[in-house]
Scaffold this active site. Structure first.
Site, PDB file in Angstrom:
ATOM      1  N   LYS A  61     -27.943  66.661 -36.989  1.00  0.00           N
ATOM      2  CA  LYS A  61     -29.112  66.754 -36.121  1.00  0.00           C
ATOM      3  C   LYS A  61     -30.308  66.049 -36.763  1.00  0.00           C
ATOM      4  O   LYS A  61     -30.255  65.674 -37.956  1.00  0.00           O
ATOM      5  CB  LYS A  61     -29.406  68.231 -35.847  1.00  0.00           C
ATOM      6  CG  LYS A  61     -28.291  68.940 -35.060  1.00  0.00           C
ATOM      7  CD  LYS A  61     -28.615  70.412 -34.883  1.00  0.00           C
ATOM      8  CE  LYS A  61     -27.600  71.112 -33.992  1.00  0.00           C
ATOM      9  NZ  LYS A  61     -27.937  72.537 -33.801  1.00  0.00           N
ATOM     10  N   TYR A 101     -25.922  70.561 -23.839  1.00  0.00           N
ATOM     11  CA  TYR A 101     -26.305  71.969 -23.975  1.00  0.00           C
ATOM     12  C   TYR A 101     -26.424  72.652 -22.606  1.00  0.00           C
ATOM     13  O   TYR A 101     -27.256  73.534 -22.424  1.00  0.00           O
ATOM     14  CB  TYR A 101     -27.621  72.081 -24.738  1.00  0.00           C
ATOM     15  CG  TYR A 101     -27.491  71.899 -26.236  1.00  0.00           C
ATOM     16  CD1 TYR A 101     -26.533  72.597 -26.970  1.00  0.00           C
ATOM     17  CD2 TYR A 101     -28.340  71.039 -26.930  1.00  0.00           C
ATOM     18  CE1 TYR A 101     -26.417  72.436 -28.354  1.00  0.00           C
ATOM     19  CE2 TYR A 101     -28.236  70.882 -28.315  1.00  0.00           C
ATOM     20  CZ  TYR A 101     -27.272  71.584 -29.016  1.00  0.00           C
ATOM     21  OH  TYR A 101     -27.163  71.429 -30.385  1.00  0.00           O
ATOM     22  N   PHE A 109     -35.258  79.461 -25.780  1.00  0.00           N
ATOM     23  CA  PHE A 109     -35.482  78.415 -26.784  1.00  0.00           C
ATOM     24  C   PHE A 109     -35.058  77.017 -26.307  1.00  0.00           C
ATOM     25  O   PHE A 109     -35.204  76.040 -27.029  1.00  0.00           O
ATOM     26  CB  PHE A 109     -34.756  78.760 -28.101  1.00  0.00           C
ATOM     27  CG  PHE A 109     -33.265  78.933 -27.958  1.00  0.00           C
ATOM     28  CD1 PHE A 109     -32.400  77.843 -27.939  1.00  0.00           C
ATOM     29  CD2 PHE A 109     -32.712  80.206 -27.835  1.00  0.00           C
ATOM     30  CE1 PHE A 109     -31.033  77.990 -27.810  1.00  0.00           C
ATOM     31  CE2 PHE A 109     -31.331  80.374 -27.701  1.00  0.00           C
ATOM     32  CZ  PHE A 109     -30.499  79.256 -27.685  1.00  0.00           C
ATOM     33  N   ARG A 137     -15.922  74.514 -37.593  1.00  0.00           N
ATOM     34  CA  ARG A 137     -16.870  75.601 -37.311  1.00  0.00           C
ATOM     35  C   ARG A 137     -17.068  76.460 -38.560  1.00  0.00           C
ATOM     36  O   ARG A 137     -18.175  76.865 -38.881  1.00  0.00           O
ATOM     37  CB  ARG A 137     -16.358  76.479 -36.164  1.00  0.00           C
ATOM     38  CG  ARG A 137     -16.469  75.864 -34.797  1.00  0.00           C
ATOM     39  CD  ARG A 137     -17.871  75.675 -34.312  1.00  0.00           C
ATOM     40  NE  ARG A 137     -18.564  76.911 -33.973  1.00  0.00           N
ATOM     41  CZ  ARG A 137     -19.737  76.963 -33.345  1.00  0.00           C
ATOM     42  NH1 ARG A 137     -20.363  75.835 -32.993  1.00  0.00           N
ATOM     43  NH2 ARG A 137     -20.323  78.111 -33.083  1.00  0.00           N
ATOM     44  N   THR A 143     -24.414  80.049 -36.654  1.00  0.00           N
ATOM     45  CA  THR A 143     -25.524  79.371 -35.963  1.00  0.00           C
ATOM     46  C   THR A 143     -26.864  79.653 -36.646  1.00  0.00           C
ATOM     47  O   THR A 143     -27.681  78.747 -36.829  1.00  0.00           O
ATOM     48  CB  THR A 143     -25.597  79.860 -34.494  1.00  0.00           C
ATOM     49  OG1 THR A 143     -24.345  79.610 -33.870  1.00  0.00           O
ATOM     50  CG2 THR A 143     -26.713  79.168 -33.734  1.00  0.00           C
ATOM     51  N   ARG A 154     -24.622  74.930 -43.090  1.00  0.00           N
ATOM     52  CA  ARG A 154     -25.865  75.631 -42.749  1.00  0.00           C
ATOM     53  C   ARG A 154     -26.278  76.600 -43.859  1.00  0.00           C
ATOM     54  O   ARG A 154     -27.471  76.768 -44.138  1.00  0.00           O
ATOM     55  CB  ARG A 154     -25.693  76.357 -41.409  1.00  0.00           C
ATOM     56  CG  ARG A 154     -25.676  75.389 -40.225  1.00  0.00           C
ATOM     57  CD  ARG A 154     -25.183  76.055 -38.964  1.00  0.00           C
ATOM     58  NE  ARG A 154     -25.323  75.212 -37.783  1.00  0.00           N
ATOM     59  CZ  ARG A 154     -24.740  75.464 -36.628  1.00  0.00           C
ATOM     60  NH1 ARG A 154     -23.966  76.523 -36.477  1.00  0.00           N
ATOM     61  NH2 ARG A 154     -24.919  74.648 -35.600  1.00  0.00           N
ATOM     62  N   ASN A 164     -31.045  73.853 -37.858  1.00  0.00           N
ATOM     63  CA  ASN A 164     -29.803  74.213 -38.563  1.00  0.00           C
ATOM     64  C   ASN A 164     -28.888  73.015 -38.850  1.00  0.00           C
ATOM     65  O   ASN A 164     -27.682  73.148 -39.027  1.00  0.00           O
ATOM     66  CB  ASN A 164     -29.064  75.346 -37.850  1.00  0.00           C
ATOM     67  CG  ASN A 164     -28.678  74.995 -36.432  1.00  0.00           C
ATOM     68  OD1 ASN A 164     -28.915  73.866 -35.974  1.00  0.00           O
ATOM     69  ND2 ASN A 164     -28.065  75.922 -35.728  1.00  0.00           N
ATOM     70  N   HIS A 167     -24.223  70.103 -35.861  1.00  0.00           N
ATOM     71  CA  HIS A 167     -23.526  70.642 -34.695  1.00  0.00           C
ATOM     72  C   HIS A 167     -22.019  70.442 -34.882  1.00  0.00           C
ATOM     73  O   HIS A 167     -21.588  69.431 -35.432  1.00  0.00           O
ATOM     74  CB  HIS A 167     -23.952  69.893 -33.415  1.00  0.00           C
ATOM     75  CG  HIS A 167     -23.041  70.177 -32.258  1.00  0.00           C
ATOM     76  ND1 HIS A 167     -23.166  71.295 -31.456  1.00  0.00           N
ATOM     77  CD2 HIS A 167     -21.945  69.509 -31.794  1.00  0.00           C
ATOM     78  CE1 HIS A 167     -22.208  71.297 -30.543  1.00  0.00           C
ATOM     79  NE2 HIS A 167     -21.450  70.223 -30.727  1.00  0.00           N
ATOM     80  N   GLU A 178     -17.327  67.353 -25.057  1.00  0.00           N
ATOM     81  CA  GLU A 178     -18.414  66.733 -25.815  1.00  0.00           C
ATOM     82  C   GLU A 178     -18.040  65.325 -26.284  1.00  0.00           C
ATOM     83  O   GLU A 178     -18.870  64.419 -26.260  1.00  0.00           O
ATOM     84  CB  GLU A 178     -18.778  67.614 -27.007  1.00  0.00           C
ATOM     85  CG  GLU A 178     -19.442  68.924 -26.581  1.00  0.00           C
ATOM     86  CD  GLU A 178     -19.648  69.897 -27.736  1.00  0.00           C
ATOM     87  OE1 GLU A 178     -19.336  69.532 -28.890  1.00  0.00           O
ATOM     88  OE2 GLU A 178     -20.118  71.022 -27.486  1.00  0.00           O
TER      89      GLU A 178
HETATM   90  P1  IDP Z   1     -23.925  76.549 -32.327  1.00  0.00           P
HETATM   91  O1  IDP Z   1     -24.725  75.299 -32.625  1.00  0.00           O
HETATM   92  O2  IDP Z   1     -23.597  77.304 -33.587  1.00  0.00           O
HETATM   93  O3  IDP Z   1     -22.712  76.284 -31.483  1.00  0.00           O
HETATM   94  P2  IDP Z   1     -25.234  77.628 -29.971  1.00  0.00           P
HETATM   95  O4  IDP Z   1     -25.351  79.077 -29.621  1.00  0.00           O
HETATM   96  O5  IDP Z   1     -24.314  76.784 -29.157  1.00  0.00           O
HETATM   97  O6  IDP Z   1     -24.877  77.563 -31.514  1.00  0.00           O
HETATM   98  O7  IDP Z   1     -26.701  77.003 -29.899  1.00  0.00           O
HETATM   99  C1  IDP Z   1     -26.909  75.625 -29.935  1.00  0.00           C
HETATM  100  C2  IDP Z   1     -28.101  75.329 -30.799  1.00  0.00           C
HETATM  101  O8  IDP Z   1     -29.276  75.911 -30.210  1.00  0.00           O
HETATM  102  C3  IDP Z   1     -28.068  75.931 -32.201  1.00  0.00           C
HETATM  103  O9  IDP Z   1     -27.287  75.188 -33.108  1.00  0.00           O
HETATM  104  C4  IDP Z   1     -29.523  75.907 -32.563  1.00  0.00           C
HETATM  105  O10 IDP Z   1     -29.952  74.586 -32.918  1.00  0.00           O
HETATM  106  C5  IDP Z   1     -30.183  76.271 -31.233  1.00  0.00           C
HETATM  107  N1  IDP Z   1     -30.441  77.713 -31.149  1.00  0.00           N
HETATM  108  C6  IDP Z   1     -29.542  78.701 -30.911  1.00  0.00           C
HETATM  109  N2  IDP Z   1     -30.143  79.913 -30.909  1.00  0.00           N
HETATM  110  C7  IDP Z   1     -31.450  79.670 -31.130  1.00  0.00           C
HETATM  111  C8  IDP Z   1     -32.618  80.527 -31.232  1.00  0.00           C
HETATM  112  O11 IDP Z   1     -32.533  81.751 -31.119  1.00  0.00           O
HETATM  113  N3  IDP Z   1     -33.801  79.905 -31.494  1.00  0.00           N
HETATM  114  C9  IDP Z   1     -33.919  78.545 -31.614  1.00  0.00           C
HETATM  115  N4  IDP Z   1     -32.870  77.730 -31.521  1.00  0.00           N
HETATM  116  C10 IDP Z   1     -31.651  78.270 -31.287  1.00  0.00           C
HETATM  117 MG    MG Z   2     -22.524  75.715 -29.475  1.00  0.00          MG
END
Ligand code: IDP
Ligand code: MG
Length: 202
Positions: A61, A101, A109, A137, A143, A154, A164, A167, A178
């Site tokens: 990212k 997304y 968010f 993963r 996450t 991470r 974070n 992805h 994707e």
């Molecule tokens: P993942 O990246 O581990 O699959 P997802 O739930 O798919 O997690 O969320 C996608 C991305 O959205 C996360 O990697 C992070 O960058 C962002 N994100 C998820 N939850 C939050 C939050 O509570 N606050 C801000 N950003 C978030």
């Molecule tokens: Mg995800």
């Protein structure tokens, strides 16, 4: 008589489907695009051919690119034994991100996620290998970096969920979707790694 019986049986299987032999055959062919073979039987223990051509999408990212972490992240996947089959750097559009997304559109968010992801270039990759979706993963970690284990990307390089670093697709179906979103088929290479038989039973 017996020969005819066997022949008829084989013909029947070919035409009307005993699915197992068909699946076994399909397993041998790379899809060229997408997450390997992309369905549940793909992982089944009865499948004779290992899923060495499973694919997943991993992206560094904008924060990871800014912090010059691209090399270290690639190194982790190479060191683990996965094969890089696609790679590009781009400034991502809001349109592509909204598709990527799409499941998060209702989250509070989401607007800040779009701002973050468009704040600079990303490096997007497709990695291939046995069980690569699930393993990547695990390598990427939780996450929320506050809950990510040390040793994960991470867990080692980030502190807050809004930055974070990386992805990784979360399922075979997600990976397939994707990969098709970010890459054209011609941009993914089918190539033989010289140590392939040392990392998986090919
Ligand atoms: P993942 O990246 O581990 O699959 P997802 O739930 O798919 O997690 O969320 C996608 C991305 O959205 C996360 O990697 C992070 O960058 C962002 N994100 C998820 N939850 C939050 C939050 O509570 N606050 C801000 N950003 C978030
Ligand atoms: Mg995800």
């Amino acid at each position: 008589m017996l020969q005819r019986l066997v022949f008829n049986r084989l013909l029947q299987q070919c035409l009307w489907g005993n699915p197992e032999p068909t699946r076994g055959l399909l397993c041998r062919f790379p899809t060229g695009l997408g997450a390997g073979h992309g369905s549940a039987w793909h992982r089944s223990k009865s499948t004779a051919v290992p899923d060495a051509r499973e694919r997943t999408l991993v992206a560094v990212k904008p924060d990871g690119v800014q912090r010059r972490l691209v090399g270290q992240i690639i190194q982790r996947f190479e060191r683990r034994g996965f094969k890089l089959v696609g790679l590009k750097m781009l400034q991502v559009s809001e349109d592509l991100l909204s598709q990527h997304y799409c499941e998060l559109k209702t989250k509070p968010f989401y607007p800040s996620l779009l701002r973050y992801m468009t704040s600079g270039p990303v490096v997007v990759m497709v990695w291939e290998g046995h069980n690569v979706v699930q393993t990547s993963r695990t390598m990427v970690g939780h996450t929320n970096p506050a809950e990510a284990q040390a040793g994960t990307v991470r867990g080692d390089f980030s502190v807050h969920v809004s930055r974070n670093v990386v992805h990784a697709s979360d399922s075979l179906e997600g990976a397939q979707r994707e990969i098709q979103l970010w890459f054209q088929g011609k941009d993914l290479l089918n190539w033989e790694c010289c140590d392939q038989s040392s990392t998986s039973e090919a």
